[in-house]
Structure formats: C-alpha cells, structure tokens
Design an enzyme around this catalytic site. Structure first.
Site, PDB file in Angstrom:
ATOM      1  N   THR A 171       0.586  -0.993   0.233  1.00  0.00           N
ATOM      2  CA  THR A 171      -0.232   0.045   0.155  1.00  0.00           C
ATOM      3  C   THR A 171       1.230   1.464  -0.071  1.00  0.00           C
ATOM      4  OG1 THR A 171      -0.328   0.332   2.390  1.00  0.00           O
ATOM      5  CG2 THR A 171      -2.074  -0.841   1.201  1.00  0.00           C
ATOM      6  N   LYS A 197       3.771  -6.349   3.989  1.00  0.00           N
ATOM      7  CA  LYS A 197       3.625  -5.631   3.802  1.00  0.00           C
ATOM      8  C   LYS A 197       3.339  -4.927   4.737  1.00  0.00           C
ATOM      9  CE  LYS A 197       0.722  -3.020   3.668  1.00  0.00           C
ATOM     10  NZ  LYS A 197      -0.311  -2.749   3.941  1.00  0.00           N
ATOM     11  N   THR A 208      -1.610  -2.566   7.986  1.00  0.00           N
ATOM     12  CA  THR A 208      -2.212  -3.090   8.566  1.00  0.00           C
ATOM     13  C   THR A 208      -1.136  -3.857   7.604  1.00  0.00           C
ATOM     14  OG1 THR A 208      -4.359  -3.498   7.716  1.00  0.00           O
ATOM     15  CG2 THR A 208      -2.962  -4.786   7.176  1.00  0.00           C
TER      16      THR A 208
END
Lengths: 418, 418
Positions: A171, A197, A208
């Site tokens: 992201t 990630k 997250t």
C-alpha cells in the site's frame, strides 16, 4: 539480511514461489488505483498444511474472519490477497465479498473453496469493488495455469511472477519485501519463501501488516502453527504489537511437503532458525520502510527478568515518539530512552540500567556518564542506529526494530536537550 | 472553559493565589534560558493539608521521590518548582539538589523543610544548576515576604505574581494554563486555583505534566487525596496516561482551610464538581496546546460496560496517530476510529457501535452509513472536533481530549482514504 557465520542455509531468489510446488503472481485489477498490482495469488500445486497468526484487534475484517474459519482444519492450498480495500466494517456484503474471492480462486484453480485463504488491506468501511477483484483473480489464475501447461516456462519468469505478488500487497510501502532461502538437508533441500507488507509510522498503531510464507518442508499443521507463533513473536510482533494492530493483520504459513523432507534433530533446529531469520528480515524491512523514516532503529535489551519483560522494554523504547525524534535529531538524549523503559509496564531495576548508543556507553547504573558527544554524534549520524539497554535483573534478551520520527514534530522535540 | 447552566460556582481571576492565605510568584533564575520565568513558588500562610498524584513511570525523578516522602504526613505549606531541568537520573547529586531546594524555601519562608513539595521539569540526566535555582528561590521568597509586609500590596499585583508562577513551570507550552473559581456557600466563599504545564504531542508519551491546585476549603488530607485522585482520573489522565508518562509528572493539591468552611451535603457536591471542572479545564488546555496541534479533539464514549473500559476506548481513539492525522487531513475516516477502539484492550461489541463526527452519524452497528461528505467536511474544518463512540454494552461513559497530528506524517496518511 545478514549472513551469519556458519549459517547452514543460504538466501536465494524467488520469494514465495521458491519452494517446490508453489507459484504466485500479481495482477492490476484497479481495486483502487490504475496501473498498480493489487491482486496477489499464491498457489500450491497440492493441498498444504496451513497456519496463521491474526490481529488481536476486537474489530476484525471480513476476510480475516473467513480465513480463520477456513484454517481450522489446518489445510490450505492458495492465498488470495488484495490491496486498495480492507474489506472491513461493511457488514454482510463484506462477508459475501470475502467468500466470493475464495470461490473465484477455487473455481479458477479447481481446488476446494475452504482451502483458499483470503486477505485484504486498504481503506476500512468502503465496499469492495468485487467485480474488478473477481476479474483480477481470474486473470491471475490464468497466468498460473499457463505456467503449468507450458514446460518452457522459465525459472526467471516464475521469479518475476512471484515478485508481482509481492508488489500487489503493497500500500504505502516504498519497497518490496520479498525473501527466500534454502537449507541443504541429508535427503535434499528445503526451501522457504516469504513476502510482507506493512507501512504506517510503525507502532503504536501502524497500517495493516500482512505476511505470507511458503515452504516445501513436510510438517503437520500443529507444528507449523507453533513454529509460526514463535517466529512471529520475535519478528513481526517486535515491530508492531498484537494489541495495537489493525483490523486486517495476519501472517499465513503454508507447508506443502513437496521437498519430501521432515526436518528433525539438527536439521529441525536449522530450519527453525531459517524461518526465524526470514521473518525477522521481513520485519526489519517493514521497520526500515516506516512512513517518512530516515533512520532504522534496532533496540536490544539484555539482562531482563523474562523474555516478556525484555520484549516490552525493547518495544516501548522503539515506539517512543520522544526517542524516535531524538534519533532523527541525532541527539544522544538517553534520558528519554530510560523514561520510555520506565513506562513499559515491565519489571526492571532502573538504578542498575546501562544504556549504549552503538558501542558508546552513555548511562550506567541509571545515571549519565561522561561520554564524547563527538563519538555519540558519529554514531547517531548513521542511517542505522543501535540502542542497547543492559540490565542486571536476569538473563532474558529481546530485540525490537523501528524507525525515527521526522520533521515538524521534531523541530519542537528534536533539539530539546541541546 | 464553559459556563454550565445553573453551575453554582463562577470563574474568577488569580490562579493559585485566589484562595485565601495563598501567594505565588515566579522568577527568572536562568536555569536553562535567559529571560524566562523558570522558578515558581507557591506558599500558604498556614500549614495546609496536602495530596498528590504521581507518575507510574518506574524511573522517578529525584524531586518526585522527595515530595512523595514529604507528603506522607498529609501536611504541606509550599510548592517549589523549576522548569529547564528535570533533575532526573543524575544520582545522589539529584537527591541533594531536591533537598537543597526544599531547605532553601524553608529557610527563606521560615517554615518546615518537610512541608515544602518540590517539582522539576526539563531535560533528564543533566545536573541541576543548583546555585542559580537557590538564588531564584531566595528572590521569589523575598517577593512573597514583601507582599506580607506591605499592606498596600494590591490585589492586581498578587494576581500578576501568581501568573508568573504559571509562566515559570512552562517548557514547550505556548499558552499559560491558569484558572481559579469560587463557590458561594452558606458560611462564606470557598476558592480554588490551579496551574498546569504539559506539552509534547500528548499521548502516547508526552513531556512532563505538572499541575498545582490550591483551595481555602477545610478538608482532611485523606479526603483531599480521594478528591484529587478522582478528579485526576477524569481530567489529566484523560489527556495523558499514568502508565505512559514521564519521570516527573505530578499533580499536587493544597487545602489550607483559611475559608473556615468544610463543604458538606450539596456544598460538597458542588465543591467536588468545581474541582473536577478546574482539573478538566486545565487538562483540555494541555490538549489544546499539543505541540504542532491545529485542532482540539474531544472523544466521548457512551454506553460502555464500565467506566474503565469507556476511558480506555476514549483514550485509545484520542491517541491513535491514524485518527489524529485523519482529523488534521479533515477526512471522515471513521474506520480508523473503530480500529483504534478495537485495540484499546477494552470489552465492547463492535457490531453494535455507532460513530458520530460532531452531530453527523458516520457509522452504525459497526458499519458505515450514508452521510453527506459535505456536512462531515463542515464539521472537520472546525478548530474543535468532537468524536462520539456510542455503544450498547452498558451505561458507562468517559471523555478524552487530544489534538491532531500534523505535517509530514500526514502527507502520507492524511489523504489515505480519499
């Protein structure tokens, strides 16, 4: 990623598709952005043993609930993940979207729906553009099927495809987090791959964190779960904190047994070390990629009463905004380090605590010592800074990783001491 | 500071010197900076009952340890505080410096050394320039003694002097935090005054928070302690957290009985409310003055299982970096609010949770609802933003205060949703 002396395993290429029988790819499905890889598909040619560690957040995303359910039997064959939308807090439509993702993978790859694990990351509370995700999954499955049909499918292409899976889960990450390694054993080679990630400011409440790990070792699901749990506790949980994480955090581990090897004895120890190292390396990369970070911090605590206390102390120091800004400001403000240890909710004796910046002793027995500001500055101007808290309370140790806190906040806090 | 309907007490001038028999002043002692008030002295003409609430940090500053000891008998007559140096983590020389401060006050004012409470704020681990502090204390005592000798000493001058005490405890604070109020009772008037300092980013690990409160009510020390504890829990502890504070945090409360009034019945209830309001107002000012803050946040939680859980939820939301940046970015990202509640370590049912921004319902039963982005924007562009989490788990409520998180971090996180 460092090569330890006499380390019995080596780093290789290929990410999650490095272990035998695994394939992975990523596609651009326009979940949120055009021209970004955003749907990842990881597939084992045979059903694999599966394990998972999940967020402790009371608010759980729809795919996470589904994945926990599907993992109950300890079997999985694919992982599908998207970025751009968290599929969280949207009610039943979210449950249906997660199920639809699993169903689409199952149909496209000819596997059981319950063997598909689903993960999402992105904005919370916005409905998933499920048609685009479904299309993306079908495209990804086509790529994987083509590779099975095509003997001329080159290893390079396989590596490139797996790399796209790593890209697809990013992201705000600025760097791909993808590693693989192999352990020579008496009966052959065990391989291990992983992608992750996780950006955000890193602790206290990052965005997250996702981690997907694959291996061709042959292990029962219960052993895989224990292995993952202890690896996560000393890696991902030392950059983030179970209690402080997002609605979508998860780390999944698939073992498909295709190497035919069940590591035991010394080989088990070496395999365990390899898993820990892979997870720690991924976690370090997450810390290194903290939003706006200019420095990578490693905080080591030695001589603590228990591992739990050592971890609390290391994370408290590493997560302290005042410590992080001092590091950005290159200020040897050890008082903030000791104060952050003080509110870690861990037992320790501050009056016997010593603090090092790199190799430079800055405080002993809970008080400052004479040290060369020049030497300290030399250490703090580096891109990587190691902080050590040495206690005399016990034998336990722990390490946490993080990054500095930069800019505006720092113009106020960074120069507070000098 | 708002005037509630039918509030039985009124705001007045005078800070900590508003109650009868109290005087205060501040001087420029050059503890760290030239031309900054940095030594504060608060004095009761008669011995007072004393109470205190202190940091839970395992690392405690030298003056804090001394003050806790001196307060054991529940009697105090003066508070001396300096900014510019925390007098923390410097070993025995720090203990001696704190004692020297008390001794100097006692000698200069002709009171008992054990009745002098000592507080410091500033950099940790640097030796106090004790000669300058001693000189400052003597100068301050001279000013207070002059006011006793001089009948023409004007009320205005008394107010100005007390204001200098409020200035003297400031560090990176940009605004003075000083309030006073009075409660008309059947037998006369009870007055209450308070000053505070506390900046930093506000939660999770702010700079030192100090609060000094005075009253001329007549109360035993044990009752005063209970009163202070419950006031702190709903005020100062709702901008900072006991477990997350500095080595020097303390709130002290002196009651010298000079009004001759012991509030009972309705008057006790009103007095209690006045104390709570003063502490809440000081706490709100601390939040408003967060470093780099552009917005003041109030987070209210209703319908929680217990007050403890309500407080945890409110503080978790208010302290979330992602919520704070969303507020700075004026983004109605309610998912971050729910996620922050989710990791508060509090019991609640997310699927029955509603969220309001101001009066605008943005989520119901744990999911987003249709709302006008324009209306939401109108609320979020204000300087003061109220966030409400409405639960259906019980009857408990709590409010926390904080500020937004600004700049660089925000350029990454602020626009994440849109």
């Amino acid at each position: 990623m460092c090569e330890a002396l006499n380390q019995p395993w080596t780093w290789i290429e290929g990410g999650v598709s490095a272990p035998q029988g695994f394939q992975a790819t990523g596609v651009k499905a326009e979940v949120k952005y055009k021209d970004k890889y955003d749907v990842a598909l990881i597939y084992s040619e045979v059903p694999a043993q599966g394990a998972g560690v999940f967020t402790r957040n009371k608010v759980k995303a729809h795919p996470l609930v589904l994945t926990q359910k599907y993992l109950e039997n300890g079997v999985a064959q694919a992982i599908v993940a998207n970025s751009g939308n968290a599929n969280a807090c949207v009610g039943e439509v979210g449950d249906r979207a997660a199920e639809e993702m699993a169903r689409t993978v199952a149909a496209a790859l000819g596997i059981k729906r319950e063997d598909v694990l689903v993960a999402s990351t992105g904005v919370i509370g916005v409905e998933m553009p499920i048609e685009r995700v479904v299309q993306g999954i079908e495209d990804a499955a086509e790529i994987l099927k083509a590779s099975e049909m095509e003997p001329a499918w080159t290893p390079l292409k396989k590596v490139e495809n797996a790399h796209q899976a790593a890209l697809a889960i990013m992201t705000t990450d600025t760097a791909v987090k993808e590693f693989a390694c192999e352990l020579p054993c008496r009966e052959g080679v065990i391989r291990l791959g992983g992608i992750a990630k996780g950006s955000g400011m890193i602790h206290p409440n990052m965005g997250t964190m996702l981690g997907f790990i694959t291996t061709d070792a042959k292990l029962p699901a219960t052993q895989l779960q224990d292995l993952l749990r202890q690896a996560v506790d000393q890696s991902f949980n030392m950059v983030t904190v179970d209690g402080d994480t997002s609605t979508n955090d998860m780390v999944l581990f698939l073992a498909n047994g295709e190497s035919g090897i069940t590591p035991v004895g010394e080989e088990w120890v070496a395999f365990q070390e390899m898993v820990n190292s892979l997870c720690i390396t991924l976690a370090q990369e997450i810390a290194r990629d903290g939003e706006g970070a200019t420095k990578f911090l490693e905080v080591q605590v030695n001589g603590a009463t228990s591992v739990e206390d050592a971890r609390k102390l290391a994370k408290s120091i590493c997560g302290s905004s005042l410590v992080k800004t001092a590091m950005f400001g290159e200020d040897a403000n050890w008082g903030r380090i000791l104060a952050a240890a003080g509110y870690a909710d861990a037992e320790f004796n501050p009056s016997q605590a010593s603090i090092y910046l790199g190799d430079c002793l800055v405080a002993q027995d809970g008080q400052g010592v004479q040290f060369s500001e020049e030497v300290a500055k030399g250490i703090l101007t580096q891109k990587e800074i190691k902080i050590s808290l040495v206690l005399k309370d016990g034998e336990a140790q722990a390490t946490a990783w993080g990054c500095d806190l930069t800019h505006e906040y720092v113009t106020i806090n960074g120069d507070y001491r000098t």
